[in-house]
Motif scaffolding. Structure first.
Motif, PDB file in Angstrom:
ATOM      1  N   TYR A 199      32.519 -16.168   0.807  1.00 52.02           N
ATOM      2  CA  TYR A 199      31.917 -16.712   1.866  1.00 52.02           C
ATOM      3  C   TYR A 199      31.393 -18.161   1.307  1.00 52.02           C
ATOM      4  O   TYR A 199      31.545 -19.195   2.073  1.00 52.02           O
ATOM      5  N   GLU A 258      27.497 -26.097  17.105  1.00 46.17           N
ATOM      6  CA  GLU A 258      28.684 -25.330  17.579  1.00 46.17           C
ATOM      7  C   GLU A 258      29.570 -25.662  16.102  1.00 46.17           C
ATOM      8  O   GLU A 258      30.543 -24.657  15.597  1.00 46.17           O
ATOM      9  N   MET A 308      33.237 -15.956   7.447  1.00 47.70           N
ATOM     10  CA  MET A 308      33.275 -14.583   7.439  1.00 47.70           C
ATOM     11  C   MET A 308      34.493 -14.177   7.450  1.00 47.70           C
ATOM     12  O   MET A 308      34.686 -13.097   6.723  1.00 47.70           O
ATOM     13  N   ALA A 309      35.690 -14.906   7.956  1.00 46.09           N
ATOM     14  CA  ALA A 309      36.966 -14.303   8.151  1.00 46.09           C
ATOM     15  C   ALA A 309      37.449 -14.348   6.458  1.00 46.09           C
ATOM     16  O   ALA A 309      38.022 -13.295   6.039  1.00 46.09           O
ATOM     17  N   HIS A 338      30.711 -20.925   9.924  1.00 49.62           N
ATOM     18  CA  HIS A 338      30.262 -19.478   9.800  1.00 49.62           C
ATOM     19  C   HIS A 338      31.358 -18.638  10.011  1.00 49.62           C
ATOM     20  O   HIS A 338      31.793 -17.590   9.041  1.00 49.62           O
ATOM     21  N   THR A 339      31.821 -18.435  11.225  1.00 53.58           N
ATOM     22  CA  THR A 339      33.122 -17.794  11.637  1.00 53.58           C
ATOM     23  C   THR A 339      34.029 -17.631  10.756  1.00 53.58           C
ATOM     24  O   THR A 339      34.645 -16.784  10.328  1.00 53.58           O
ATOM     25  N   ARG A 340      34.610 -18.956  10.565  1.00 54.27           N
ATOM     26  CA  ARG A 340      35.844 -18.947   9.555  1.00 54.27           C
ATOM     27  C   ARG A 340      35.566 -18.637   8.307  1.00 54.27           C
ATOM     28  O   ARG A 340      36.419 -17.900   7.708  1.00 54.27           O
ATOM     29  N   ALA A 387      28.474 -22.966  13.533  1.00 55.08           N
ATOM     30  CA  ALA A 387      28.703 -21.758  14.220  1.00 55.08           C
ATOM     31  C   ALA A 387      30.506 -21.418  13.836  1.00 55.08           C
ATOM     32  O   ALA A 387      30.702 -20.129  13.287  1.00 55.08           O
ATOM     33  N   ALA A 388      31.273 -22.564  13.874  1.00 53.40           N
ATOM     34  CA  ALA A 388      32.585 -22.244  13.790  1.00 53.40           C
ATOM     35  C   ALA A 388      32.600 -22.174  12.362  1.00 53.40           C
ATOM     36  O   ALA A 388      33.684 -21.324  11.987  1.00 53.40           O
TER      37      ALA A 388
END
Lengths: 75, 140
Positions: free
Chosen positions: B129, B82, B92-93, B88-90, B85-86
């Motif tokens: 990234y 998790e 990507m933003a 990666h999401t940040r 994943a968090a």
């Protein structure tokens, strides 16, 4: 206190409990099935774990979630 | 025999290989894009050299990353959870912001060949990234 730590009111006793059980971050990570980075970021308060991970951490360290995690204003 | 230490070393190798792949790919794309912007026949020697070094580093780095990742999977290491994943999401933003910044010249009517713009856009996405991942994992 770092700005990130200030933003998250969640505190924890992972480091203390790890030391009590003589566990490294890597060993604890293996016990709960996550990466060492996750243990590190949770321990330093930069990542707020999910309920599932919090329960797994508490179980691995043989204490309750409430003993392991607490809110800053309850300190 | 595999030990936690050897798994840790493999994990570091994967991180380094991914960083090398991202950085060298971005350098190769930037060099290629700069050459497109020049709109002149042939390559200046320094730019061609930069491009070649980028490509020659990116390919083996990707192969090493692929090998290290499959080896870690064989050893039963957890690669995604998790927190990753968090992150990666940040990241990507952050990459989206980087990509939007590269489009800014368009809004000020600065002419850039679209073939170069595309390469700069991908390079910006890779750089932002990677930088965001490094920043978010700075102490971990």
């Amino acid at each position: 206190m770092s700005p990130t730590a200030a933003a998250h009111p969640l505190r924890n006793r992972i480091k203390v409990e790890r030391a009590r059980h003589n566990l490294t971050q890597e060993q604890l990570a293996d016990l709960v099935g996550v990466t060492r980075k996750t243990i590190n970021t949770v321990e330093t308060g930069r990542f707020v774990p999910s309920t599932i991970l919090a329960l797994r951490l508490a179980k691995a360290l043989h204490i309750t979630v409430e003993e392991l995690f607490y809110l800053a204003d309850e300190q | 025999m595999t030990t936690p230490n050897s798994r840790q070393r493999l994990g570091r190798l994967l991180d380094v290989a991914l960083l090398a792949w991202g950085a060298s790919s971005a350098v190769a794309l930037l060099a290629n894009g700069i050459n497109d912007v020049r709109q002149a026949p042939g390559w200046p020697r320094w730019l061609e050299l930069t491009y070649l070094v980028g490509v020659l580093l990116a390919v083996p780095a990707l192969l090493v990353a692929y090998w290290a990742k499959s080896r870690l999977k064989q050893l039963g290491a957890v690669l995604d959870d998790e927190q990753t994943a968090a992150t990666h999401t940040r990241s990507m933003a952050a990459a989206l912001v980087g990509v939007l910044c590269v489009q800014l010249p368009f809004f000020f009517h600065v002419e850039i060949a679209s073939v170069a713009q595309a390469k700069f856009t991908v390079a910006a996405a890779l750089v932002t990234y990677g930088a965001a991942r490094l920043w978010l994992n700075r102490d971990a």
